[in-house]
Design an enzyme around this catalytic site. Structure first.
Site: not given
Ligand code: NAD
Length: 522
Positions: A463, A481
């Site tokens: 990015e 993003h």
């Molecule tokens: P979170 O930690 O609450 O949830 C992530 C989940 O993924 C957890 O429950 C974890 O157990 C699970 N996990 C970990 N490894 C795994 C695997 N190998 N297979 C399946 N599940 C697995 O996080 P969140 O707040 O829900 O955020 C999720 C994602 O969203 C993150 O990658 C974060 O970077 C991304 N995000 C993106 C934006 C954006 O602007 N697009 C904004 C915020 C967050």
């Protein structure tokens, strides 16, 4: 508003007296206060006494405004400032510069001569007191108060007139325009100055916070934090600045690795906007006693809403239909989509965002399946998601797959060529997690050959996204993003940073480094 500039070394680079070998360096001494201005002038005139007047005046030609000065002065005048010049130099260049720049008034010394030879200067000498008297006279004449007066100067000889002003910009020569440019040049400048003086008093002794990125620094300032804010900082500049700071509030693309964390021995806190910690060497930070925080919950709802938006955009080809119609076409029959209702949606990573997506999906009458190896079966039941025991199982059953895992060494290229092959033919993919979770080359191939019907992507391996194969495809929806880019998420993030900094200030006061890593799994 009245703004009074010293001339030499301020509006102009040259110091008049430095053009005579016998008086070189006297300007620097007078500026630093090492000799009084009067002593410096006496010494100078002893050195040039008897010099042909023409030769003396000729040197005044060297004193010219810096090339940016006319434009800066014009901007100030347009903004309603009255411009005046007060110089310990001479009228034969002060008048020329004052006229050229359209100043309202100026004051400077006058040389005396006899038979074409320089004899000295007229009294009263324009020294520090005379400069102040000039400023006070202008205030009276033009009706400006002290608070409505700004003085820009570069030496001890300007200190008195600075005392007559509401705001003084003092520096040692040269960067007047940078300084002027950094000051918000507007009619309420003194109000700004007053606030900034009050702010300075409020923040003195507080830990210094470096704020980088698109962050509402004003809000942090208004909360009384001692911040220096930058919209963006390249790595080398960040490394250079960090040693002077106790905390870093960061929203940028730079990986906060060991080199950056080691750049300041004072650093005790790194606060990073957003969810993932994949951009910080957390282990190294812990080792160094640097507390690492982020804002994991602030953007959950925003990302979930974007995910649903992307899903519908993908299935109904809304962005493509918009572009076509906005371009003057009417391709009613071409944009036939598919319904979300009745489909099976697979959520990979049933954490905060995964669950928020599940809650919203229920309204569409879909079957929701989920895979998350770190959750208990009850966790799935609680959110009404059918648990799948392997990713492959989920991929094989889902019409739409949506990714919500963090980026870790296990999830890097989680959706690789082999796993994409296990997806249903004609399935859709939505990724609002992290770009590196998907092998983008394998994805492009699957989209190109029709294995997958479409993909909606908010995040990318690199990015900003560079033009590539994905751009050539008609079945991809891109967003840059923007998952967390809503007013509500930003406000939550800012409130969270205020809370963290308040805590940090309190802990800083006890001077104990905080070693706790406040994060759960994010
Ligand atoms: P979170 O930690 O609450 O949830 C992530 C989940 O993924 C957890 O429950 C974890 O157990 C699970 N996990 C970990 N490894 C795994 C695997 N190998 N297979 C399946 N599940 C697995 O996080 P969140 O707040 O829900 O955020 C999720 C994602 O969203 C993150 O990658 C974060 O970077 C991304 N995000 C993106 C934006 C954006 O602007 N697009 C904004 C915020 C967050």
């Amino acid at each position: 508003m009245l703004i009074v500039f010293d001339i030499e070394g301020t509006l102009c680079d040259a110091e008049f007296w430095d053009s005579f070998p016998q008086t070189q360096g006297t300007a620097a001494k007078a500026m630093s206060g090492e000799t009084t201005f009067r002593d410096a002038m006496a010494q100078r005139f002893r050195a040039v006494k008897g010099m042909p007047a023409e030769e003396f005046y000729e040197q005044g030609k060297r004193v010219v405004p810096r090339k940016e000065a006319p434009e800066a002065i014009r901007i100030l005048k347009d903004a309603g400032f009255t411009i005046a010049l007060a110089s310990g130099g001479f009228d034969f260049f002060a008048e020329r510069i004052g006229t050229t720049l359209g100043a309202a008034a100026w004051t400077a010394n006058k040389a005396t001569e006899e038979d074409g030879l320089i004899t000295g200067h007229a009294e009263p000498l324009v020294d520090a007191n005379a400069k102040r008297a000039f400023v006070e006279r202008l205030q009276e004449e033009f009706g400006f108060t002290r608070a409505e007066t700004i003085v820009v100067g570069d030496g001890a000889n300007d200190a008195e007139m600075m005392n007559a002003a509401g705001l003084s910009i003092a520096f040692n020569a040269k960067p007047v325009l940078e300084v002027v440019a950094n000051v918000k040049v507007r009619g309420d400048l003194c109000e700004v100055a007053r606030k900034s003086i009050e702010h300075k008093e409020k923040i003195s002794g507080k830990p210094r916070v470096l704020v980088v990125g698109n962050i509402n620094a004003e809000k942090l300032e208004n909360n009384g934090f001692n911040v220096a804010a930058y919209g963006d900082l390249p790595r080398d500049k960040l490394l250079q600045l960090l040693p002077a700071f106790d905390a870093l509030v960061y929203r940028g693309n730079e990986k906060l690795d060991a080199e950056i964390l080691d750049a300041s021995s004072r650093l005790r806190l790194v606060a990073r906007f957003g969810v993932g910690l994949d951009h910080i060497d957390v282990k190294h930070a812990e080792k160094r006693g640097i507390r690492v925080v982020n804002t994991p919950t602030a953007s959950t709802e925003s990302v979930a809403e974007l995910t649903i938006g992307l899903m519908l955009s993908l299935l109904r080809r809304i962005p493509q239909a918009h572009a076509s119609t906005a371009g003057g076409e009417w391709r009613k029959n071409y944009f036939t989509g598919v319904e979300l209702g009745g489909k099976t949606v697979g959520i990979v990573g049933v954490g905060r965002i995964g669950r928020a997506v599940a809650r919203r999906l229920k309204a569409f009458g879909v079957k929701i399946v989920g895979f998350d190896p770190f959750l208990h079966p009850e966790d799935f039941k609680d959110v009404g998601v059918e648990q799948k025991n392997s990713l492959e199982e989920l991929l094989g059953e889902s019409d739409i797959v949506t990714l919500h895992v963090p980026l870790t060494s296990e999830t890097n290229k989680l959706l690789d060529r082999r796993r994409i092959a296990t997806m249903r033919d004609g399935a859709f993919l939505v990724n609002t997690s992290r770009g590196k979770v998907v092998d983008s080359i394998a994805l492009a191939e699957a989209l190109e050959c029709g294995k997958l019907a479409g993909a909606a992507l908010d995040v990318f391996e690199e990015e900003p996204l560079q033009r590539g194969k994905l751009h050539e495809l008609d079945n991809v929806v891109f967003t840059p993003h923007i998952g967390a880019s809503t007013l509500e998420a930003q406000a939550r993030i800012e409130n969270e940073i205020v809370r963290v900094l308040t805590e940090f200030e309190a802990s800083h006061a006890t001077t104990k480094p905080v070693t706790q890593n406040s994060l759960a799994f994010a």
